[in-house]
Every structure is written in C-alpha cells, then in structure tokens.
Write an enzyme that holds these catalytic residues in place. Sequence first.
Site, PDB file in Angstrom:
ATOM      1  N   ARG A 158       1.145  -1.041  -0.157  1.00  0.00           N
ATOM      2  CA  ARG A 158      -0.127  -0.151  -0.229  1.00  0.00           C
ATOM      3  C   ARG A 158       1.097   1.137  -0.138  1.00  0.00           C
ATOM      4  O   ARG A 158       0.505   2.532  -0.968  1.00  0.00           O
ATOM      5  CB  ARG A 158      -1.010  -0.090   1.352  1.00  0.00           C
ATOM      6  N   LYS A 198       0.874 -18.421   6.147  1.00  0.00           N
ATOM      7  CA  LYS A 198       0.121 -19.094   7.557  1.00  0.00           C
ATOM      8  C   LYS A 198      -0.590 -17.911   7.913  1.00  0.00           C
ATOM      9  O   LYS A 198       0.758 -17.233   7.754  1.00  0.00           O
ATOM     10  CB  LYS A 198       0.402 -20.554   8.103  1.00  0.00           C
ATOM     11  N   ASP A 240       4.205 -24.055   4.818  1.00  0.00           N
ATOM     12  CA  ASP A 240       4.630 -24.022   6.003  1.00  0.00           C
ATOM     13  C   ASP A 240       6.115 -24.522   6.455  1.00  0.00           C
ATOM     14  O   ASP A 240       6.363 -25.286   6.142  1.00  0.00           O
ATOM     15  CB  ASP A 240       3.596 -25.353   6.871  1.00  0.00           C
ATOM     16  N   HIS A 241       6.517 -23.030   6.834  1.00  0.00           N
ATOM     17  CA  HIS A 241       7.820 -22.977   6.908  1.00  0.00           C
ATOM     18  C   HIS A 241       8.799 -23.802   7.412  1.00  0.00           C
ATOM     19  O   HIS A 241       9.775 -24.626   6.846  1.00  0.00           O
ATOM     20  CB  HIS A 241       8.711 -21.615   7.146  1.00  0.00           C
ATOM     21  N   LYS A 297      12.370 -26.841   6.525  1.00  0.00           N
ATOM     22  CA  LYS A 297      13.678 -26.680   7.694  1.00  0.00           C
ATOM     23  C   LYS A 297      14.390 -27.843   7.181  1.00  0.00           C
ATOM     24  O   LYS A 297      14.120 -28.919   7.010  1.00  0.00           O
ATOM     25  CB  LYS A 297      13.336 -26.600   8.529  1.00  0.00           C
ATOM     26  N   ASP A 331      -1.305 -21.688  16.141  1.00  0.00           N
ATOM     27  CA  ASP A 331      -0.555 -21.090  15.511  1.00  0.00           C
ATOM     28  C   ASP A 331       0.610 -22.062  15.190  1.00  0.00           C
ATOM     29  O   ASP A 331       1.442 -21.543  14.479  1.00  0.00           O
ATOM     30  CB  ASP A 331       0.508 -20.163  16.675  1.00  0.00           C
ATOM     31  N   HIS A 388       2.131 -26.271  11.880  1.00  0.00           N
ATOM     32  CA  HIS A 388       4.237 -27.116  11.853  1.00  0.00           C
ATOM     33  C   HIS A 388       4.109 -28.022  12.705  1.00  0.00           C
ATOM     34  O   HIS A 388       5.061 -29.315  12.797  1.00  0.00           O
ATOM     35  CB  HIS A 388       4.380 -26.170  13.358  1.00  0.00           C
ATOM     36  N   LYS A 446       6.249 -20.569  24.313  1.00  0.00           N
ATOM     37  CA  LYS A 446       6.522 -19.502  24.223  1.00  0.00           C
ATOM     38  C   LYS A 446       7.117 -19.484  25.540  1.00  0.00           C
ATOM     39  O   LYS A 446       6.836 -19.216  26.846  1.00  0.00           O
ATOM     40  CB  LYS A 446       6.556 -18.060  23.807  1.00  0.00           C
TER      41      LYS A 446
HETATM   42  C1  BG6 Z   1       5.751 -19.262  13.470  1.00  0.00           C
HETATM   43  C2  BG6 Z   1       4.641 -18.638  14.430  1.00  0.00           C
HETATM   44  O1  BG6 Z   1       4.666 -19.912  12.297  1.00  0.00           O
HETATM   45  O2  BG6 Z   1       6.026 -19.874  13.542  1.00  0.00           O
HETATM   46  C3  BG6 Z   1       4.852 -17.833  15.226  1.00  0.00           C
HETATM   47  O3  BG6 Z   1       3.930 -18.126  13.755  1.00  0.00           O
HETATM   48  C4  BG6 Z   1       6.576 -19.358  16.450  1.00  0.00           C
HETATM   49  O4  BG6 Z   1       5.017 -17.980  16.478  1.00  0.00           O
HETATM   50  C5  BG6 Z   1       7.158 -19.676  14.891  1.00  0.00           C
HETATM   51  O5  BG6 Z   1       7.447 -18.748  16.652  1.00  0.00           O
HETATM   52  C6  BG6 Z   1       8.695 -20.193  14.771  1.00  0.00           C
HETATM   53  O6  BG6 Z   1       9.031 -20.361  13.778  1.00  0.00           O
HETATM   54  P1  BG6 Z   1      10.723 -21.165  14.407  1.00  0.00           P
HETATM   55  O7  BG6 Z   1      10.998 -21.240  12.562  1.00  0.00           O
HETATM   56  O8  BG6 Z   1      11.559 -20.212  14.625  1.00  0.00           O
HETATM   57  O9  BG6 Z   1      11.093 -21.958  15.075  1.00  0.00           O
END
Ligand code: BG6
Length: 478
Positions: free
Chosen positions: A46, A143, A172-173, A177, A230, A235, A326
């Site tokens: 934006r 996500k 989904d990152h 990994k 989350d 994950h 966390k």
């Molecule tokens: C994200 C979450 O998808 O993954 C976060 O929204 C989390 O809350 C994070 O901290 C963790 O990712 P990584 O790669 O640091 O383990």
Amino acid sequence: IPVDVFDLVIFGATGDLARRKILPGLYRRFLAGQMPDDSRIIGAARADLTNDAFCEQVRAAITEFVPKDRQDPAVIDAFLARLAYVPIDATGTNGWAALKALMRPNVVRAFYFSVAPSLFGDIASRLHDHGIADAWSRIVVEKPFGRDLASARALNAALAQHFSEAQIYRIDHYLGKETVQNLMAVRFANILFEPLWKAEYVDHVQITVAETVGVNGRGAYYDKSGAMRDMVQNHMMQLLCLIAMEPPYHFDPDAVRDEKLKVIRALKPVQPEDIVRGQYGAGSGDKGYVAHSENPASKTESYIALKVNVSNWRWQGVPFYLRTGKRLRARASEIAITFKQPPHAIFDDAKGWRENVLVIRLQPNEGMNLMVMIKEPGPGGMRLMQVPLDMSFAAVLGDEAEETPDAYERLIMDVIRGNQTLFMRGDEVEAAWAWTDPIIEGWEARGDKPQTYDPGSSGPEDALMLMHRDGRRWREIK
Ligand code: BG6
C-alpha cells in the site's frame, strides 16, 4: 543449480515477513548463484514508495538479517538492481495496471501473498481480472490459513475460483527446514529404521518445539490464535505426519501429501484430560503474557501439551506426546522416538538399562542422536551404560551445513521450480482444522483457563502429569 528466469511479485513487500525472511532469503539465493541474473522481484504494497526508496528498505533488511560475512556490497547492489516496486491497493483498482505493465512474457510468474488472509481472495481475483496471472502462474500463501475449518474452506474456495490446486503453494515453513526434510531421508533411504517404525517396537514419540521468545509485539495476532492454532494445527501436525506416514511410492508431491493426509484423518479426537494449556506469567524481567496481549483476562494459551493417538494399524496404542510453548527455558525443537524394551533381559544389570531413543534435533544444533546401550568400560563386570551415537550436521558436513538455505529460501526456489512436495494441499489443511476445531471448541465451551507457568521454566506443572500418569517422562528442555 540456477532455477528458471522468474518474475516474483511480493504482496506485503514492506511487511515484517518480507523484511525478515523473504527478501534477505532471496538475496542469499542470488549470492549463491541460484537466482538467474535476469529474474526480477517486484514489491507491491500500500505504501506510496519509489523504486529507490523500496531498494533502500531492502538494503536495510539485508544489513540487519543477513550474517555480516555474507554481505557483499557489490552483490547487494546487483541484487537491488533486480527489484522494482508498485504501490497497490489490494481491495481497490490502484496499481494493478502498473503491475501488469511490468510483467514479462515467457518467464515463470509467481505471486507471494505475504498479507493477512482476509486479502487472499481480493488479490487472487484482481490478478485474474486484470489478466496478470496466467495458467502457469503460481501463488504462494502464508499461514495462518484460516482459523478454523469453515474459514479455511472459504479461503480454499476463494483461491480456487481463479487458480487450480497445482498453482497454489501453501507455506508451512517447517517443511522447508533442512532437518525436517531429513526426517524423510532417514526414514525412507535407510533399511535400519523402517522395520522398527511401528507399534510393535515403538513405545512412544515426543515432539517438542520450545521457544524462548515471548509474544512481544505480536500480541494482537497471537491472542486470537494461541499455541494450538499458531503451532499445533500446522507445524507440529506436519512433523507428526512425517513421522507417522506410510512410505509414499515416490518422492512426488501428491504421493507424499496423500500419505500425510491419511495420518491426519487417522488422528483420534483428543480427550480433555489429554490436553494441558499454559500461559506464562510475569517474572524474569517479563511482564507476562497478558501484558503483551492487552487483555488482562485473556485465556489464550502460550503453551500446550497434548497426547495424540494415530488410529491405524501401524500406530495402534503408541501415544504421540506433543508440546510447544513460548518463554520456555531454552530454544529446542526435537523429535524423540523411544523404542520398547528388548523382549528378554540376559544381563543382570536391570538398573543400568535404558530404552533406545532416536532423537532428531530440528534446531538449534541440527543433527541426530541414537541412544544405544553398551558395556560400561572397565573391570566392573557386565554393567550397562547408555551412550549416544551422535551425528551433528555441523560436525559431519562442515561448511556445507552453513551453506544450507534457510526454510524460506528453499521453499521460494521450490515455487519457481514448480515443486509442491513441501507445500500443504488444500485438503490437508482442511483435515488438520477438522481435527483441531473440536479441541478448541471443547475448551471454549467449558471456559477452561490455561495454567500459569514461569517464564524461563519448562512449562506448566500439569504437563508433567500428562506423562507421569502413563509411567513416562518428558525429555528435558535444554
Ligand atoms: C511461526 C509462528 O509460524 O513459527 C511463531 O507464528 C513461531 O509464533 C514461529 O515463533 C517458529 O518458527 P521457527 O522457525 O523460529 O521455529
């Protein structure tokens, strides 16, 4: 190996994810020679920025988020020369014609939606209506993919109006990994593990994703989400799938995703007594979760532990214990597979005996440990002790381990290559929500409150009980 020439448009290019992960990641791929020189990255957001102003933002992001020894001023300049910027109104008409004018024929077109999910549908339809996306274009969505089954279905339906499933890359990152992919290599490229990978030999599985960070700065998002939405729905679920799935017939996107989907569908509903939710309180210099969420009565969990059963032939009776939280003691993510006792003990040293455990360390210090029994050295008779067969990736691979792309870098390159193996399919996401929804609805209906835990601890006390009552113990978070 360089990928094909591409035009990558990043919606939300001035946002946090683009700044921290996507743009620094693309720079690193450029530095590694994987991004062809004539590829282009077009930022769209934006803000009314010029190309130059955008480039300066990206330069700052690279300076902040790329390790110093990877910052080569000449390469950074060459990378910035690949960038362009278009101010765009995702829900209006501004900017779309300008974007269209920038797109080139005969190159891969990818559109990264690094924006709130509420904008996915708007952007998808504008890309279509303005003739910016063609049948070969790909879209990448972040996500959270919805917050329950109904909203995920609505998102899938909105995207499906203009894009086929083969064009949609749901990130989904965790799947990007290195060690997570290694899980599949360990399971399916060795003969050693697979014969033991079943209820007959496995006692239980523990999956831990522990973080030291709190929700600082993300309170508004996180408070509506919590650890279940989350981390677990996506994950942790993906990790569980990779451990529990049957061998796919080939390392092919749909073959892999079909097998993962079967695992999610086989998950039994979770009973309330098999869930422990926690919320970190104040302490260790932290004002506590509620201070960040701005809701003093928030019942959102920053920690969750649960016992999950996969109801199929292979895993009958094998509990999977999942926990994530966390502000815990350490940043440590691992999967531990604990095997059963040998069927008969020939040594008298029952006290010294421990179960075999295969530990896959996802982060930090990526690697694998196989805990095995040996004879305690020395003249003390046949005494047993446990030692790790230890494989640390950094030690085995040296510099190569350092060169491995981070999750986002790899996944973006997979998008350009057109490989969906490490992306979630629409039905997979929906099945994950279908399992998650009743759990959340249950605690909301009962008005359950999370148990408070101390920042810097290993989580709420009740989580210990979840395993103790089964005669088991969590591995230490360290
Ligand atoms: C994200 C979450 O998808 O993954 C976060 O929204 C989390 O809350 C994070 O901290 C963790 O990712 P990584 O790669 O640091 O383990």
